[in-house]
Design a protein around this motif. Structure first.
Motif, mmCIF file in Angstrom:
data_model
loop_
_atom_site.group_PDB
_atom_site.id
_atom_site.type_symbol
_atom_site.label_atom_id
_atom_site.label_comp_id
_atom_site.label_asym_id
_atom_site.label_seq_id
_atom_site.Cartn_x
_atom_site.Cartn_y
_atom_site.Cartn_z
ATOM 1 N N ALA A 54 0.834 -1.213 0.000
ATOM 2 C CA ALA A 54 0.000 0.000 0.000
ATOM 3 C C ALA A 54 0.864 1.256 0.000
ATOM 4 O O ALA A 54 0.537 2.254 -0.661
ATOM 5 C CB ALA A 54 -0.936 -0.007 1.205
ATOM 6 N N ILE A 55 1.986 1.216 0.726
ATOM 7 C CA ILE A 55 2.878 2.381 0.779
ATOM 8 C C ILE A 55 3.463 2.659 -0.600
ATOM 9 O O ILE A 55 3.509 3.811 -1.056
ATOM 10 C CB ILE A 55 3.999 2.147 1.820
ATOM 11 C CG1 ILE A 55 3.424 2.199 3.237
ATOM 12 C CG2 ILE A 55 5.113 3.198 1.662
ATOM 13 C CD1 ILE A 55 4.406 1.783 4.318
ATOM 14 N N VAL A 56 3.914 1.629 -1.293
ATOM 15 C CA VAL A 56 4.493 1.813 -2.631
ATOM 16 C C VAL A 56 3.448 2.359 -3.591
ATOM 17 O O VAL A 56 3.722 3.276 -4.376
ATOM 18 C CB VAL A 56 5.088 0.489 -3.148
ATOM 19 C CG1 VAL A 56 5.472 0.615 -4.619
ATOM 20 C CG2 VAL A 56 6.300 0.097 -2.324
ATOM 21 N N GLU A 57 2.246 1.827 -3.550
ATOM 22 C CA GLU A 57 1.179 2.300 -4.445
ATOM 23 C C GLU A 57 0.822 3.751 -4.151
ATOM 24 O O GLU A 57 0.604 4.549 -5.077
ATOM 25 C CB GLU A 57 -0.053 1.407 -4.297
ATOM 26 C CG GLU A 57 0.150 0.002 -4.872
ATOM 27 C CD GLU A 57 -1.041 -0.906 -4.622
ATOM 28 O OE1 GLU A 57 -1.967 -0.494 -3.881
ATOM 29 O OE2 GLU A 57 -1.045 -2.042 -5.152
ATOM 30 N N TYR A 58 0.778 4.093 -2.874
ATOM 31 C CA TYR A 58 0.497 5.480 -2.489
ATOM 32 C C TYR A 58 1.593 6.420 -3.007
ATOM 33 O O TYR A 58 1.300 7.473 -3.595
ATOM 34 C CB TYR A 58 0.392 5.571 -0.966
ATOM 35 C CG TYR A 58 0.416 6.977 -0.420
ATOM 36 C CD1 TYR A 58 -0.733 7.776 -0.432
ATOM 37 C CD2 TYR A 58 1.591 7.513 0.111
ATOM 38 C CE1 TYR A 58 -0.705 9.073 0.074
ATOM 39 C CE2 TYR A 58 1.627 8.807 0.614
ATOM 40 C CZ TYR A 58 0.485 9.584 0.592
ATOM 41 O OH TYR A 58 0.511 10.865 1.082
ATOM 42 N N LEU A 59 2.860 6.040 -2.795
ATOM 43 C CA LEU A 59 3.969 6.890 -3.243
ATOM 44 C C LEU A 59 4.017 6.991 -4.765
ATOM 45 O O LEU A 59 4.320 8.056 -5.311
ATOM 46 C CB LEU A 59 5.293 6.350 -2.707
ATOM 47 C CG LEU A 59 5.521 6.522 -1.203
ATOM 48 C CD1 LEU A 59 6.817 5.854 -0.775
ATOM 49 C CD2 LEU A 59 5.538 8.004 -0.816
ATOM 50 N N ASP A 60 3.716 5.901 -5.463
ATOM 51 C CA ASP A 60 3.689 5.942 -6.930
ATOM 52 C C ASP A 60 2.682 6.988 -7.408
ATOM 53 O O ASP A 60 2.963 7.773 -8.325
ATOM 54 C CB ASP A 60 3.335 4.576 -7.504
ATOM 55 C CG ASP A 60 4.491 3.590 -7.431
ATOM 56 O OD1 ASP A 60 5.626 4.035 -7.167
ATOM 57 O OD2 ASP A 60 4.249 2.379 -7.637
ATOM 58 N N ALA A 61 1.510 6.990 -6.785
ATOM 59 C CA ALA A 61 0.459 7.930 -7.199
ATOM 60 C C ALA A 61 0.843 9.364 -6.876
ATOM 61 O O ALA A 61 0.671 10.278 -7.704
ATOM 62 C CB ALA A 61 -0.857 7.568 -6.516
ATOM 63 N N GLN A 62 1.383 9.585 -5.669
ATOM 64 C CA GLN A 62 1.713 10.950 -5.254
ATOM 65 C C GLN A 62 2.919 11.499 -6.012
ATOM 66 O O GLN A 62 2.915 12.662 -6.430
ATOM 67 C CB GLN A 62 1.988 10.979 -3.740
ATOM 68 C CG GLN A 62 0.782 10.665 -2.875
ATOM 69 C CD GLN A 62 -0.364 11.625 -3.124
ATOM 70 O OE1 GLN A 62 -0.194 12.843 -3.133
ATOM 71 N NE2 GLN A 62 -1.563 11.070 -3.341
ATOM 72 N N THR A 63 3.945 10.674 -6.183
ATOM 73 C CA THR A 63 5.131 11.173 -6.886
ATOM 74 C C THR A 63 4.850 11.399 -8.365
ATOM 75 O O THR A 63 5.492 12.258 -8.989
ATOM 76 C CB THR A 63 6.322 10.205 -6.715
ATOM 77 O OG1 THR A 63 5.954 8.899 -7.169
ATOM 78 C CG2 THR A 63 6.746 10.131 -5.258
ATOM 79 N N ALA A 64 3.903 10.665 -8.938
ATOM 80 C CA ALA A 64 3.528 10.909 -10.338
ATOM 81 C C ALA A 64 2.950 12.313 -10.493
ATOM 82 O O ALA A 64 3.226 13.017 -11.477
ATOM 83 C CB ALA A 64 2.528 9.860 -10.813
ATOM 84 N N LYS A 65 2.144 12.738 -9.508
ATOM 85 C CA LYS A 65 1.595 14.101 -9.547
ATOM 86 C C LYS A 65 2.712 15.134 -9.448
ATOM 87 O O LYS A 65 2.721 16.131 -10.181
ATOM 88 C CB LYS A 65 0.605 14.294 -8.390
ATOM 89 C CG LYS A 65 -0.639 13.441 -8.447
ATOM 90 C CD LYS A 65 -1.491 13.701 -7.206
ATOM 91 C CE LYS A 65 -2.696 12.781 -7.130
ATOM 92 N NZ LYS A 65 -3.485 12.994 -5.894
#
Length: 468
Positions: free
Chosen positions: A376-387
């Motif tokens: 969940a942490i990796v998926e969250y960071l992937d989404a936020q860092t993409a922005k």
């Protein structure tokens, strides 16, 4: 184009196809009839770090000196290395022998106007085909330009200086924005992968325990702390097959990496070369099964890390840890361990070249939350860092467009495509910004402060912009 700029009332044929028509009252001359490019001097023995005079080489400012060999203002032009690069200094400088320079002794034209002209002439496109490319003075002298009367040169400088200050301010603001976004991105990753924030609530975890590790401090009570070697199936250093034996490389299909394959990305970049199965079979290369964490342990970049997704091999400067985990767990570990890179560099031996002790690397502490949580942490960071990356890319594109606009504006003005005399006469007097030189636009990548900003972004504003 800036509103209000119009063409001159009358033009004439310049006689030069690529230059086209020029204002009727301007002269067309070769650069040799406009200025003399003086040679810089060999750097004297009394150079000192705290000298009052800036020293300029092909790449711009390179140090200080106790004396000057130019008058202010002065144009310095690289003739080796970054040949053709133009810098303008409003103070006396010492020009070394990798440069040409022009000051009031070597031209009767307005120095600031000549600076803009030389930028437009693109002397960096001239180079002798030799082992060390360089700018030949006689080739530069053949360049042709249209020369306005001196009062008009002053008006051109007044206008271009005014436009340049505004362009530079916006570029600096965008660069500061990029810097803050990068800092925000790293802070976000650090908080998530070290357990400072529970991404599910946006708040700290309910219970923590001491980690006993300098860069981790307290960690969530339910996270495991394990040395890196306990997480790896195996770890090994790479090797370099003898380059004198072609059969170790010819027809090779196994990628072979070195420290130059490491960049800021999370996956190792292009291999340096490919090795054959014979190199593995003879033991002169060691096959590493992906996914694996690669750590540079020898050299100036000791401590840098990346991931290798597929099978491959490395040179002896790299230690590889084969990881028996899914890809998201590997990414989680990389993002976490990268915050130890500066600590690793500080603890490398530096007798000759930096070398990391194997025991230090293998015992690097790793935080391991439960599988679902780290996913969940990796998926969250992937989404936020993409922005965040999208906002950074937009800011970089804006800087690129501003620089293109600046080049086009200078070209239109110094070739007489537009008449700036009237608008220059109406411009208000503006004091020069502290420490600002017209050549500072090329140096703005250093994110230098000072001067008025078009925007002033704090981390809170950055977060709001990302969310928007």
């Amino acid at each position: 184009m800036i509103e209000g700029l119009k063409p001159y009332p009358a033009y004439k044929d310049s006689g030069v196809e690529w230059l086209g028509k020029v204002p009727a009252h301007w002269e067309v001359r070769r650069l040799k009839r406009i200025c003399r490019l003086a040679y810089g001097d060999a750097l004297a023995t009394n150079v000192r770090q705290d000298g009052p005079v800036p020293v300029y080489g092909s790449n711009g400012r390179v140090g200080t000196h106790s004396i000057a060999n130019t008058k202010a203002p002065c144009i310095v032009i690289g003739r080796k290395g970054s040949f053709g690069k133009v810098n303008l200094s409003c103070e006396p400088v010492f020009a070394i022998d990798t440069t040409f320079f022009v000051d009031s002794r070597f031209t009767t034209e307005e120095i600031h106007w000549l600076y803009y002209l030389l930028e437009w002439l693109r002397l960096d496109e001239l180079s002798k085909d030799s082992a060390v490319p360089g700018l030949d003075r006689e080739d530069a002298y053949k360049r042709i330009a249209a020369v306005p009367p001196l009062p008009e040169q002053t008006a051109i400088v007044r206008f271009l200086d005014w436009a340049e200050r505004r362009i530079l301010r916006v570029i600096r603001a965008r660069q500061r924005q990029i810097k803050l976004l990068e800092e925000y991105k790293q802070a976000l990753i650090h908080q998530a992968v070290t357990g400072k924030i529970d991404i599910r609530t946006g708040q700290p975890y309910p219970a923590y325990k001491p980690s006993g590790v300098e860069w981790l401090c307290e960690v969530p009570a339910h996270w495991e702390i394990l040395p890196l070697k306990w997480l790896a199936k195996c770890y090994r250093n790479g090797a370099t097959p003898p380059t004198t034996k072609n059969f170790y490389y010819m027809g090779g299909t196994i990628p072979w990496y070195s420290p130059s394959s490491f960049d800021s990305g999370e996956i190792v970049s292009a291999p340096i070369r490919f090795v054959s199965n014979a190199a593995i079979e003879d033991g002169v290369a060691r096959l590493i099964h992906g996914p694996a964490l690669l750590v540079i342990v020898i050299g100036a970049t000791a401590g840098r890390m990346t991931l290798m997704e597929q099978d491959g091999t490395t040179n002896q400067q790299i230690t590889a840890f084969e990881l028996p985990y899914d890809w998201k767990t590997c990414v989680f570990l990389l993002r976490q361990l990268r915050f130890s890179e500066s600590w690793l560099r500080e603890n490398a031996s530096t007798a000759t070249i930096p070398i990391l002790n194997t025991n230090i690397v293998t015992h690097l502490p790793c935080l391991l939350p439960p599988p679902k949580e780290r996913c969940a942490i990796v998926e969250y960071l992937d989404a936020q860092t993409a922005k965040i990356d999208a906002v950074i890319a937009a800011a970089r594109r804006e800087i690129e467009l501003l620089r293109e606009y600046r080049e086009r504006l200078i070209a239109d003005v110094v070739t007489g495509k537009v008449d700036v005399r009237e608008i220059a006469a109406r411009l208000p007097e503006e004091p020069l910004e502290e420490g600002a030189e017209l050549a500072a636009l090329d140096e703005a990548e250093t994110l230098a402060g000072g001067g008025e900003d078009e925007e002033n972004l704090g981390l809170g504003a950055v977060e709001e912009e990302v969310e928007a």
